[in-house]
Design an enzyme around this catalytic site. Structure first.
Site, PDB file in Angstrom:
ATOM      1  N   SER A  96      30.911 121.180 -62.430  1.00 51.82           N
ATOM      2  CA  SER A  96      31.610 120.012 -61.904  1.00 51.82           C
ATOM      3  C   SER A  96      32.971 120.429 -61.375  1.00 51.82           C
ATOM      4  O   SER A  96      33.540 121.446 -61.790  1.00 51.82           O
ATOM      5  CB  SER A  96      31.791 118.980 -63.026  1.00 51.82           C
ATOM      6  OG  SER A  96      32.748 118.007 -62.681  1.00 51.82           O
ATOM      7  N   TYR A 121      35.400 117.413 -71.595  1.00 51.68           N
ATOM      8  CA  TYR A 121      34.474 117.535 -70.461  1.00 51.68           C
ATOM      9  C   TYR A 121      34.879 118.712 -69.568  1.00 51.68           C
ATOM     10  O   TYR A 121      34.040 119.524 -69.171  1.00 51.68           O
ATOM     11  CB  TYR A 121      34.461 116.243 -69.657  1.00 51.68           C
ATOM     12  CG  TYR A 121      33.491 116.283 -68.489  1.00 51.68           C
ATOM     13  CD1 TYR A 121      32.118 116.368 -68.701  1.00 51.68           C
ATOM     14  CD2 TYR A 121      33.944 116.223 -67.172  1.00 51.68           C
ATOM     15  CE1 TYR A 121      31.222 116.396 -67.634  1.00 51.68           C
ATOM     16  CE2 TYR A 121      33.067 116.244 -66.099  1.00 51.68           C
ATOM     17  CZ  TYR A 121      31.701 116.338 -66.343  1.00 51.68           C
ATOM     18  OH  TYR A 121      30.827 116.373 -65.285  1.00 51.68           O
TER      19      TYR A 121
END
Length: 253
Positions: A96, A121
């Site tokens: 990501s 994350y």
């Protein structure tokens, strides 16, 4: 599976249960797959959770690090011999853009103190890229033609964005996430294109593929550059060793 079968009647599909947040499930899946197959062309490590309230996997790992990184690390290691037995095989790790604000907190990988949902994350997505880099380095070192590459989908309109806010009970963030999916995101099919590119285009290994418009949020996929820390060999080696210790999965390289 039913929808794919309708769209592509000749497709040959098999479904096996797999929970990347449970190392016993990873082992069971790997055993089932290995009993039925002797080769593996492409392994796409795509499971992911994003910005959740603090949770633990079945094995006690922080949920995002445990699912997004450790589960995939264990799965890849358990299937490695099948990949090595397949000429031209590859591993595709879905990362990501959030890797840019991630850092590997070796002093507190499981976020025992001062948990940050987005910080956790970012760490997991940076770990995906460091794993890609280190796996490809080790494959090259032993002269294997299996490669390891990474990709990211940009901002794709799926339920990923709303899950964390829903779990946290934040209707405001749920609404903003839904709005972002409408205004800024590309659809899920377009979000899958970088993964397909990484899986089938001629690549050498250690590439990072992503959309090329709107600062990487959307657009056609190409090879792009991650942040420099994603290829820090010192950190990637240390993360590899820690991951082997945490999962108990040792790579035969």
């Amino acid at each position: 599976m039913e929808r794919i079968q309708v769209e592509v009647p000749t497709a040959s599909l098999v479904s096996l249960p797999l929970d990347l947040a449970d190392l016993s499930s990873v082992a069971a899946f790997s055993d089932a797959f290995r009993s039925a197959h002797r080769q593996l062309d492409i392994l796409i490590n795509n499971a992911g959770v994003m910005a959740l309230p603090k949770r633990r996997t079945k094995d006690g790992f922080e949920m995002q690090f445990g699912t997004n990184h450790l589960g995939h690390f264990a799965l890849t290691g358990r299937l490695l011999d099948l990949l090595l037995a397949t000429p031209g095989s590859r591993v595709v790790n879905v990362s990501s853009m959030a890797h840019q604000f991630g850092r590997i907190r070796f002093h507190d990988l499981q976020w025992e103190w001062r948990y940050s949902s987005w910080g956790a994350y970012g760490q997991s997505k940076l770990a995906n890229l460091l794993f890609t880099h280190e796996l490809n380095r080790r494959l090259q070192q032993v002269g294997k033609n299996t490669i390891s590459v990474a990709c990211h989908p940009g901002w794709a309109a799926t339920n990923l964005q709303e899950t964390g806010p829903k779990m946290a009970g934040s209707k405001l963030m749920q609404g903003l996430s839904a709005l972002g999916n409408v205004v800024l995101a590309q659809d899920a099919a377009a979000g899958a294109l970088p993964t397909l590119f990484a899986a089938v285009e001629p690549l050498k290994g250690d590439e990072y593929v992503g959309p090329t418009s709107m600062l990487g949020w959307r657009g056609s996929p190409e090879v792009v550059e991650p942040f420099r820390k994603a290829r820090d060999s010192k950190v990637s080696k240390r993360l590899w060793e820690v991951s082997e210790d945490l999962t108990g999965v040792r790579y035969a390289l």
